[in-house]
Design an enzyme around this catalytic site. Structure first.
Site, PDB file in Angstrom:
ATOM      1  N   ARG A   1      -7.171  11.456  -5.554  1.00 29.42           N
ATOM      2  CA  ARG A   1      -8.427  10.721  -5.380  1.00 29.42           C
ATOM      3  C   ARG A   1      -9.612  11.667  -5.397  1.00 29.42           C
ATOM      4  NH1 ARG A   1     -12.521   8.820  -2.546  1.00 29.42           N
ATOM      5  NH2 ARG A   1     -12.906   6.579  -2.318  1.00 29.42           N
TER       6      ARG A   1
ATOM      7  N   ASP B   1      -6.779  -2.782  -7.212  1.00 25.02           N
ATOM      8  CA  ASP B   1      -7.391  -3.428  -6.059  1.00 25.02           C
ATOM      9  C   ASP B   1      -7.357  -4.932  -6.268  1.00 25.02           C
ATOM     10  OD1 ASP B   1      -9.042  -2.833  -3.509  1.00 25.02           O
ATOM     11  OD2 ASP B   1     -10.173  -4.413  -4.521  1.00 25.02           O
TER      12      ASP B   1
ATOM     13  N   ARG C   1      -3.427   6.260   1.131  1.00 28.67           N
ATOM     14  CA  ARG C   1      -4.095   7.352   1.839  1.00 28.67           C
ATOM     15  C   ARG C   1      -3.227   8.089   2.857  1.00 28.67           C
ATOM     16  NH1 ARG C   1      -9.324   4.440   4.088  1.00 28.67           N
ATOM     17  NH2 ARG C   1      -7.821   2.742   4.316  1.00 28.67           N
TER      18      ARG C   1
ATOM     19  N   ARG D   1       0.824  -1.214   0.000  1.00 25.12           N
ATOM     20  CA  ARG D   1       0.000   0.000   0.000  1.00 25.12           C
ATOM     21  C   ARG D   1       0.857   1.264   0.000  1.00 25.12           C
ATOM     22  NH1 ARG D   1      -4.256  -1.715   4.658  1.00 25.12           N
ATOM     23  NH2 ARG D   1      -5.277  -3.440   3.585  1.00 25.12           N
TER      24      ARG D   1
ATOM     25  N   TYR E   1     -14.536 -12.406  -0.170  1.00 22.14           N
ATOM     26  CA  TYR E   1     -15.297 -11.199  -0.508  1.00 22.14           C
ATOM     27  C   TYR E   1     -16.505 -11.518  -1.385  1.00 22.14           C
ATOM     28  CZ  TYR E   1     -11.683  -8.118   1.395  1.00 22.14           C
ATOM     29  OH  TYR E   1     -10.821  -7.454   2.221  1.00 22.14           O
TER      30      TYR E   1
END
Length: 363
Positions: A42, A79, A33, A29, A155
């Site tokens: 973003r 992703d 963020r 990552r 998921y």
């Protein structure tokens, strides 16, 4: 398709268990963020999927951490759930929340309807790989990735993240035939997806088995490890005569490292619960290791970050320095970097890893 010559191959050499002048470093990552420039991009994109599906934005955010830090590899911004999205499950992200599927797979009819998706539906990913590789201009290698068959299934059945994985485990234990059917399709889809990333320019590929560690012993081997092996068996081993390293990371997989050494991969990633020296004993020197600093270390002051880096490098032991192949490691976190991480602490980490490991090699 031609690209600029590679200027820094330290990461790829370590993956192939060849001597390097220092321990290479990248972060799970690393484009994300915790960086204010990522947040700004973003906001322009309007949503996470707007960011990931736009080639220019995906290229921009992939390169952002490399502008700040002397990292030794870039990783595609995407992703892990793009494959089931291409199967028609309807992936979305709400700001501040995790991924959600509009159409979870919870009964026999839905499972039997699954198929390996047309890779053209993922063209935006492959175009981003090529764009990023060109934008890197040979600075460092580019890593492509996917979620593992088991992680995708979690998921797909749950419809989102889960605390107890009740729905997917109910299917696993109650209808193992359905679970095996889903996993087989997922494995073949992941293999096709990663091979397409390699064709587009990825120089290494990684399988994220993010939820392998939630399985019981026995279930892990049957429902996770076996299907990761099925993916690896189908992957291209080289492109244009150059080896493509294959990395497998199982969060919570320390219990099964000895069995994971049978995987046809080049690098095994481990989370922060694993001692690297012990992992090296279990795996042997037939695989490079990747890991495994606790991501929360990055909230400590820089001098404490350096102390933890030294401890981790020391736990691995002396790296390979001669000719041929030998024990090597790729420095990374034991899981993804927290969105709350101070960016300047990442600078301290990168500097410490390079300086301390270079000193160790020289010694």
């Amino acid at each position: 398709m031609t690209f600029a010559p590679l200027q820094n191959d330290t990461f790829l050499r370590a993956c192939r268990r060849l001597a390097t002048p220092y321990t290479p470093l990248w972060l799970m990552r690393q484009a994300g963020r915790y960086l204010p420039e990522y947040k700004a991009t973003r906001a322009k994109a309007g949503s996470f999927m707007g960011l990931a599906t736009n080639v220019d934005y995906a290229t921009e955010v992939t390169l952002q951490p490399l502008e700040r830090y002397a990292l030794d590899a870039a990783i595609l911004f995407s992703d892990i759930l793009t494959v089931p999205d291409a199967m028609g499950l309807g992936l979305s992200f709400a700001l501040g929340e995790g991924p959600r599927f509009a159409h979870p797979v919870r009964d026999e009819q839905a499972v039997r309807a699954l198929a390996v998706p047309d890779m053209d539906k993922l063209r935006y990913v492959f175009d981003a790989v090529t764009s990023i590789r060109r934008a890197l201009n040979g600075r460092v290698p580019l890593i492509g990735f996917s979620g593992s068959p088991w992680t995708l299934s979690c998921y797909m059945v749950e419809g989102q993240g889960s605390d107890d994985y009740r729905l997917v485990k109910t299917m696993l234990y109650g209808r193992p035939d359905l679970m095996h059917h889903m996993l087989a399709i997922n494995a073949d889809a992941v293999a096709a997806y990663l091979n397409a990333q390699i064709d587009a320019g990825a120089q290494a590929v990684m399988v994220f088995d993010s939820w392998g560690g939630v399985l019981a012993d026995g279930a892990f081997q049957e429902f996770s490890l076996a299907y990761t092996a099925r993916v690896l068996a189908q992957l291209q081993r080289e492109k244009d005569g150059v080896a493509i390293p294959r990395i497998v990371f199982t969060k919570g997989g320390g219990l099964w490292l000895e069995q994971m050494r049978s995987l046809d991969c080049d690098v095994l990633g481990v989370d922060w619960t694993v001692n690297l020296g012990r992992a090296r004993q279990l795996v042997g020197d037939s695989r490079a290791l990747q890991g495994n600093l606790d991501p929360t270390v990055l909230f400590a002051p820089p001098d404490r970050i350096e102390a933890q880096v030294k401890q981790l490098l020391d736990s691995f032991g002396p790296p390979h320095t001669g000719s041929g192949q030998g024990p090597t490691m790729v420095f990374n976190l034991g899981h993804g970097i927290s969105q709350h991480t101070p960016p300047e602490h990442v600078s301290a980490l990168v500097e410490a890893v390079h300086r301390l490991s270079r000193r160790a090699v020289a010694a």
